[in-house]
Write a protein that holds these residues in place. Structure first.
Motif, PDB file in Angstrom:
ATOM      1  N   LEU A   1      20.516  12.214 -43.757  1.00  0.00           N
ATOM      2  CA  LEU A   1      20.034  11.064 -43.048  1.00  0.00           C
ATOM      3  C   LEU A   1      20.671  10.590 -41.821  1.00  0.00           C
ATOM      4  N   PHE A   2      20.041   9.945 -40.924  1.00  0.00           N
ATOM      5  CA  PHE A   2      20.711   9.651 -39.596  1.00  0.00           C
ATOM      6  C   PHE A   2      21.106   8.344 -39.826  1.00  0.00           C
ATOM      7  N   GLY A   3      22.553   7.814 -39.491  1.00  0.00           N
ATOM      8  CA  GLY A   3      23.065   6.790 -39.914  1.00  0.00           C
ATOM      9  C   GLY A   3      22.556   5.466 -38.961  1.00  0.00           C
ATOM     10  N   GLY A   4      22.087   5.841 -37.864  1.00  0.00           N
ATOM     11  CA  GLY A   4      21.374   4.916 -37.375  1.00  0.00           C
ATOM     12  C   GLY A   4      20.074   4.188 -37.881  1.00  0.00           C
ATOM     13  N   SER A   5      19.283   5.038 -38.782  1.00  0.00           N
ATOM     14  CA  SER A   5      17.977   4.556 -39.370  1.00  0.00           C
ATOM     15  C   SER A   5      18.308   4.085 -40.523  1.00  0.00           C
ATOM     16  N   LEU A   6      19.610   4.248 -41.122  1.00  0.00           N
ATOM     17  CA  LEU A   6      19.949   3.597 -42.446  1.00  0.00           C
ATOM     18  C   LEU A   6      20.416   2.182 -42.025  1.00  0.00           C
ATOM     19  N   LEU A   7      21.228   2.205 -40.914  1.00  0.00           N
ATOM     20  CA  LEU A   7      21.778   0.996 -40.548  1.00  0.00           C
ATOM     21  C   LEU A   7      20.650  -0.136 -40.131  1.00  0.00           C
ATOM     22  N   LYS A   8      19.513   0.616 -39.601  1.00  0.00           N
ATOM     23  CA  LYS A   8      18.327  -0.377 -39.128  1.00  0.00           C
ATOM     24  C   LYS A   8      17.845  -0.950 -40.602  1.00  0.00           C
TER      25      LYS A   8
ATOM     26  N   SER B   1      28.660   9.281 -48.952  1.00  0.00           N
ATOM     27  CA  SER B   1      27.959  10.577 -49.079  1.00  0.00           C
ATOM     28  C   SER B   1      26.614  10.593 -48.282  1.00  0.00           C
ATOM     29  N   SER B   2      25.771  11.363 -48.357  1.00  0.00           N
ATOM     30  CA  SER B   2      24.755  11.551 -47.461  1.00  0.00           C
ATOM     31  C   SER B   2      23.344  11.662 -48.177  1.00  0.00           C
ATOM     32  N   ALA B   3      22.237  11.470 -47.651  1.00  0.00           N
ATOM     33  CA  ALA B   3      21.247  11.945 -48.303  1.00  0.00           C
ATOM     34  C   ALA B   3      20.153  12.870 -47.486  1.00  0.00           C
ATOM     35  N   ARG B   4      19.271  13.558 -47.943  1.00  0.00           N
ATOM     36  CA  ARG B   4      18.698  14.495 -47.698  1.00  0.00           C
ATOM     37  C   ARG B   4      17.121  14.357 -47.671  1.00  0.00           C
ATOM     38  N   GLN B   5      16.138  14.971 -46.700  1.00  0.00           N
ATOM     39  CA  GLN B   5      14.899  14.772 -46.962  1.00  0.00           C
ATOM     40  C   GLN B   5      14.300  15.136 -48.486  1.00  0.00           C
TER      41      GLN B   5
ATOM     42  N   LEU C   1      15.985  12.173 -40.228  1.00  0.00           N
ATOM     43  CA  LEU C   1      17.043  13.260 -40.178  1.00  0.00           C
ATOM     44  C   LEU C   1      17.827  13.498 -38.865  1.00  0.00           C
ATOM     45  N   ASN C   2      19.118  13.641 -38.985  1.00  0.00           N
ATOM     46  CA  ASN C   2      19.961  13.972 -37.891  1.00  0.00           C
ATOM     47  C   ASN C   2      19.919  15.434 -37.824  1.00  0.00           C
ATOM     48  N   PRO C   3      20.439  16.123 -36.679  1.00  0.00           N
ATOM     49  CA  PRO C   3      20.545  17.450 -36.519  1.00  0.00           C
ATOM     50  C   PRO C   3      21.187  18.449 -37.583  1.00  0.00           C
ATOM     51  N   ASN C   4      21.834  17.703 -38.351  1.00  0.00           N
ATOM     52  CA  ASN C   4      22.412  18.414 -39.524  1.00  0.00           C
ATOM     53  C   ASN C   4      21.555  18.541 -40.943  1.00  0.00           C
TER      54      ASN C   4
END
Length: 135
Positions: free
Chosen positions: A20-27, A58-62, A14-17
């Protein structure tokens, strides 16, 4: 579109918001796309050359489960172009799309080399054909 990988979103993703942190997803996408390219081209020496614009819709959450879908869209002489969709496994809502991810087939000398492929190959196709079948 075949969905190959599923990920469960954990606190470390997760990012501070709190999404899901975009960098994790891109990796994860780059790794899954590379595995897909290796399987399609039959060569473990492939490199990511290009990614088109990345559209986070859209995003994803924990606790969410996401899935990555990748398919080959074009075979070049030494390259393979892929398309990627990431979606929420439960809601099927798209999270991200990447229209083009280009991989280049590399030789032992680290230079691009023709791969000779023209179509998508699935392992189950080879398994069904058996070792004695002509292709």
């Amino acid at each position: 579109m075949n969905f190959h990988t599923r990920k469960w979103i954990k606190p470390e993703d997760l990012n501070p918001n709190g999404t899901l942190f975009g960098g994790s997803l891109l990796k994860w996408i780059d790794e899954e796309a590379a595995i897909y390219a290796v399987i399609q081209l039959g060569n473990s020496r492939v490199v990511t050359k290009y990614m088109s614009s990345i559209n986070f819709v859209s995003s994803a959450r924990q606790g969410d489960i996401i899935e990555l879908g990748i398919t080959a869209t074009r075979f070049g002489k030494t390259s393979l172009t892929l398309h990627c969709v990431v979606r929420n496994k439960i809601t099927h809502k798209n999270i991200l799309t990447i229209d083009e991810i280009v991989f280049v087939n590399m030789g032992d000398d680290g230079r691009p080399v023709p791969h000779g492929k023209t179509r998508i190959t699935y392992l189950r196709d080879r398994d069904l054909e058996g070792p004695d079948s002509a292709t």
